[in-house]
Structure formats: C-alpha cells, structure tokens
Write a protein that holds these residues in place. Structure first.
Motif, PDB file in Angstrom:
ATOM      1  N   VAL A 178       0.861  -1.185   0.000  1.00  0.00           N
ATOM      2  CA  VAL A 178       0.000   0.000   0.000  1.00  0.00           C
ATOM      3  C   VAL A 178       0.895   1.233   0.000  1.00  0.00           C
ATOM      4  CG1 VAL A 178      -1.771   1.281   1.250  1.00  0.00           C
ATOM      5  CG2 VAL A 178      -1.821  -1.229   1.226  1.00  0.00           C
ATOM      6  N   ASP A 179       0.939   1.912  -1.160  1.00  0.00           N
ATOM      7  CA  ASP A 179       1.715   3.149  -1.275  1.00  0.00           C
ATOM      8  C   ASP A 179       0.864   4.361  -0.926  1.00  0.00           C
ATOM      9  OD1 ASP A 179       3.892   1.639  -2.235  1.00  0.00           O
ATOM     10  OD2 ASP A 179       3.112   1.743  -4.275  1.00  0.00           O
ATOM     11  N   GLY A 180      -0.442   4.204  -1.081  1.00  0.00           N
ATOM     12  CA  GLY A 180      -1.363   5.295  -0.796  1.00  0.00           C
ATOM     13  C   GLY A 180      -2.783   4.859  -1.077  1.00  0.00           C
ATOM     14  N   ILE A 181      -3.697   5.794  -0.934  1.00  0.00           N
ATOM     15  CA  ILE A 181      -5.098   5.571  -1.267  1.00  0.00           C
ATOM     16  C   ILE A 181      -5.605   6.848  -1.918  1.00  0.00           C
ATOM     17  CG2 ILE A 181      -5.967   6.319   0.996  1.00  0.00           C
ATOM     18  CD1 ILE A 181      -8.080   4.012   0.712  1.00  0.00           C
ATOM     19  N   SER A 206      -0.073   9.768  -7.895  1.00  0.00           N
ATOM     20  CA  SER A 206       0.756  10.054  -6.715  1.00  0.00           C
ATOM     21  C   SER A 206       0.671  11.508  -6.275  1.00  0.00           C
ATOM     22  CB  SER A 206       2.210   9.674  -6.981  1.00  0.00           C
ATOM     23  OG  SER A 206       2.718  10.419  -8.071  1.00  0.00           O
ATOM     24  N   SER A 207       0.290  12.404  -7.186  1.00  0.00           N
ATOM     25  CA  SER A 207       0.210  13.822  -6.832  1.00  0.00           C
ATOM     26  C   SER A 207      -1.038  14.162  -6.021  1.00  0.00           C
ATOM     27  CB  SER A 207       0.268  14.690  -8.091  1.00  0.00           C
ATOM     28  OG  SER A 207      -0.922  14.543  -8.856  1.00  0.00           O
ATOM     29  N   ILE A 208      -2.036  13.275  -6.004  1.00  0.00           N
ATOM     30  CA  ILE A 208      -3.257  13.566  -5.246  1.00  0.00           C
ATOM     31  C   ILE A 208      -3.588  12.517  -4.183  1.00  0.00           C
ATOM     32  CG2 ILE A 208      -4.245  14.877  -7.171  1.00  0.00           C
ATOM     33  CD1 ILE A 208      -6.240  12.504  -7.523  1.00  0.00           C
ATOM     34  N   MET A 209      -2.813  11.446  -4.128  1.00  0.00           N
ATOM     35  CA  MET A 209      -3.135  10.355  -3.197  1.00  0.00           C
ATOM     36  C   MET A 209      -2.791  10.731  -1.758  1.00  0.00           C
ATOM     37  SD  MET A 209      -0.108   7.586  -3.877  1.00  0.00           S
ATOM     38  CE  MET A 209       1.541   7.822  -3.249  1.00  0.00           C
ATOM     39  N   THR A 210      -3.437  10.062  -0.840  1.00  0.00           N
ATOM     40  CA  THR A 210      -3.108  10.167   0.573  1.00  0.00           C
ATOM     41  C   THR A 210      -2.015   9.141   0.852  1.00  0.00           C
ATOM     42  OG1 THR A 210      -5.361  10.834   1.132  1.00  0.00           O
ATOM     43  CG2 THR A 210      -4.024   9.896   2.916  1.00  0.00           C
ATOM     44  N   THR A 211      -0.916   9.578   1.442  1.00  0.00           N
ATOM     45  CA  THR A 211       0.205   8.668   1.675  1.00  0.00           C
ATOM     46  C   THR A 211       0.214   8.084   3.080  1.00  0.00           C
ATOM     47  OG1 THR A 211       1.625  10.544   2.222  1.00  0.00           O
ATOM     48  CG2 THR A 211       1.681   9.751  -0.056  1.00  0.00           C
ATOM     49  N   GLN A 212      -0.388   8.766   4.027  1.00  0.00           N
ATOM     50  CA  GLN A 212      -0.483   8.224   5.387  1.00  0.00           C
ATOM     51  C   GLN A 212      -1.803   7.481   5.494  1.00  0.00           C
ATOM     52  OE1 GLN A 212       0.178  11.645   7.932  1.00  0.00           O
ATOM     53  NE2 GLN A 212       2.325  11.080   8.097  1.00  0.00           N
ATOM     54  N   VAL A 213      -1.753   6.201   5.165  1.00  0.00           N
ATOM     55  CA  VAL A 213      -2.952   5.386   5.033  1.00  0.00           C
ATOM     56  C   VAL A 213      -3.227   4.647   6.331  1.00  0.00           C
ATOM     57  CG1 VAL A 213      -4.054   3.539   3.717  1.00  0.00           C
ATOM     58  CG2 VAL A 213      -2.459   5.109   2.583  1.00  0.00           C
ATOM     59  N   MET A 223     -12.716   4.654  11.533  1.00  0.00           N
ATOM     60  CA  MET A 223     -13.339   5.432  10.454  1.00  0.00           C
ATOM     61  C   MET A 223     -13.960   6.724  10.997  1.00  0.00           C
ATOM     62  SD  MET A 223     -15.128   2.475   8.158  1.00  0.00           S
ATOM     63  CE  MET A 223     -14.416   2.133   6.556  1.00  0.00           C
ATOM     64  N   THR A 224     -14.579   6.634  12.146  1.00  0.00           N
ATOM     65  CA  THR A 224     -15.217   7.807  12.740  1.00  0.00           C
ATOM     66  C   THR A 224     -14.179   8.819  13.210  1.00  0.00           C
ATOM     67  OG1 THR A 224     -17.092   6.466  13.443  1.00  0.00           O
ATOM     68  CG2 THR A 224     -16.804   8.581  14.549  1.00  0.00           C
ATOM     69  N   GLU A 225     -13.188   8.362  13.947  1.00  0.00           N
ATOM     70  CA  GLU A 225     -12.166   9.263  14.485  1.00  0.00           C
ATOM     71  C   GLU A 225     -11.381   9.984  13.399  1.00  0.00           C
ATOM     72  OE1 GLU A 225      -9.569   7.170  17.146  1.00  0.00           O
ATOM     73  OE2 GLU A 225     -11.166   6.811  18.608  1.00  0.00           O
ATOM     74  N   HIS A 226     -11.091   9.293  12.315  1.00  0.00           N
ATOM     75  CA  HIS A 226     -10.247   9.871  11.268  1.00  0.00           C
ATOM     76  C   HIS A 226     -11.036  10.348  10.053  1.00  0.00           C
ATOM     77  CE1 HIS A 226      -6.634   8.849  13.456  1.00  0.00           C
ATOM     78  NE2 HIS A 226      -7.189   7.680  13.718  1.00  0.00           N
ATOM     79  N   ARG A 227     -12.356  10.225  10.139  1.00  0.00           N
ATOM     80  CA  ARG A 227     -13.242  10.696   9.061  1.00  0.00           C
ATOM     81  C   ARG A 227     -12.826  10.115   7.703  1.00  0.00           C
ATOM     82  NH1 ARG A 227     -16.350  15.454  10.012  1.00  0.00           N
ATOM     83  NH2 ARG A 227     -15.982  15.910   7.823  1.00  0.00           N
ATOM     84  N   ILE A 228     -12.693   8.783   7.682  1.00  0.00           N
ATOM     85  CA  ILE A 228     -12.328   8.101   6.439  1.00  0.00           C
ATOM     86  C   ILE A 228     -13.416   7.108   6.064  1.00  0.00           C
ATOM     87  CG2 ILE A 228      -9.841   8.424   6.602  1.00  0.00           C
ATOM     88  CD1 ILE A 228      -9.589   5.720   7.929  1.00  0.00           C
TER      89      ILE A 228
END
Length: 143
Positions: A48-51, A73-80, A96-101
């Motif tokens: 997993v490089d990102g999402i 890679s220019s728009i992905m989230t890297t801290q997954v 999911m609730t705490e991190h709003r994901i």
C-alpha cells in the motif's frame, strides 16, 4: 464480528489497485468501471503506497483542471490507515469515525488482502440487526 467476515460477505472481494504513475484520468476510468469510491495505490499490487478517492479528485479538479493528466501520486493520501482482517468491526468503525475516512485497506501480514468501505460496514451492521430482530420476533411468537 470480524473484518474478514464483512469482506467475505461482499459481492466482490478482489482489490482494484492503481499504480502511482497512472494518470488521474485513468483513475477516474477505473473508479467508474468498477463502481467504487476509492482505489489503493500500489506499485506492485500487494503493498500500500497510498489511497485515492473520488473526493480527492473532485477537490483537486476544482483547483486545477489540468490535474487529469497528473500522476495519481500527486493527489493520493500517503499516510494510510489500515486494519487487519482479524480485527473487530467495532474497532474499524471507531477508526473510520475518528479519522473521518470511508475506505480502509485490509492487510494480512503486511500484504494487501482487501478493502472495506463504510458502506460495507453499514450493510453488515444492518444485517446483524435484522438477524437479532428476527430472533427476538421468533422468540416472542413461540411463547
């Protein structure tokens, strides 16, 4: 209930990934083709490089319409944020609730084995509640 139980209940259990060097336009095509809201960014299909989600695309597209030709890679989230398939669904709901994901990769021994969405969690929880309701209804009508 465990995360793996939810994963096994999904109609599709495969994980669609996209390479970090693919274009955002290619990303949009995959999101539409597979009718999903996010993809795991992975150079090799198992790490997993990102999402990246449709929300990421919309937010960047609003500011820069040239982003369609930019790499994912220019728009992905890297801290997954990820989870293990053996973890409890309640832990996932809290994450999911705490991190709003809305989408979380599922890992087994560090390798990508699935992706779970808030929709998957809600559907599973509704199924549990319906089962409990039916059990209570059966109990009440047996007496």
């Amino acid at each position: 209930m465990r995360i793996n139980d939810v994963i096994h209940g999904k109609a599709r259990q495969d994980v669609i990934t996209i390479r970090p060097d693919a274009t955002v336009r290619q990303l949009i095509g995959l999101l539409a083709e597979h009718n999903v809201g996010a993809l795991i960014v992975s150079a090799d299909g198992s790490s997993v490089d990102g999402i990246v989600s449709e929300r990421d695309v919309v937010r960047r597209l609003h500011a820069d319409d040239g982003v369609l030709e930019a790499p994912v890679s220019s728009i992905m989230t890297t801290q997954v944020r990820s989870c293990e398939g053996s973890a409890a669904v309640t832990e996932l709901m809290q994450l999911m609730t705490e991190h709003r994901i809305r989408h979380v990769p599922v890992l087994t021994d560090g390798a990508l084995t699935g992706i779970i969405s808030i929709g998957d969690v809600v559907k599973s929880r509704i199924g549990e509640l319906e089962f409990e309701r039916d059990q209570l209804d059966n109990y009440l009508h047996q007496t």
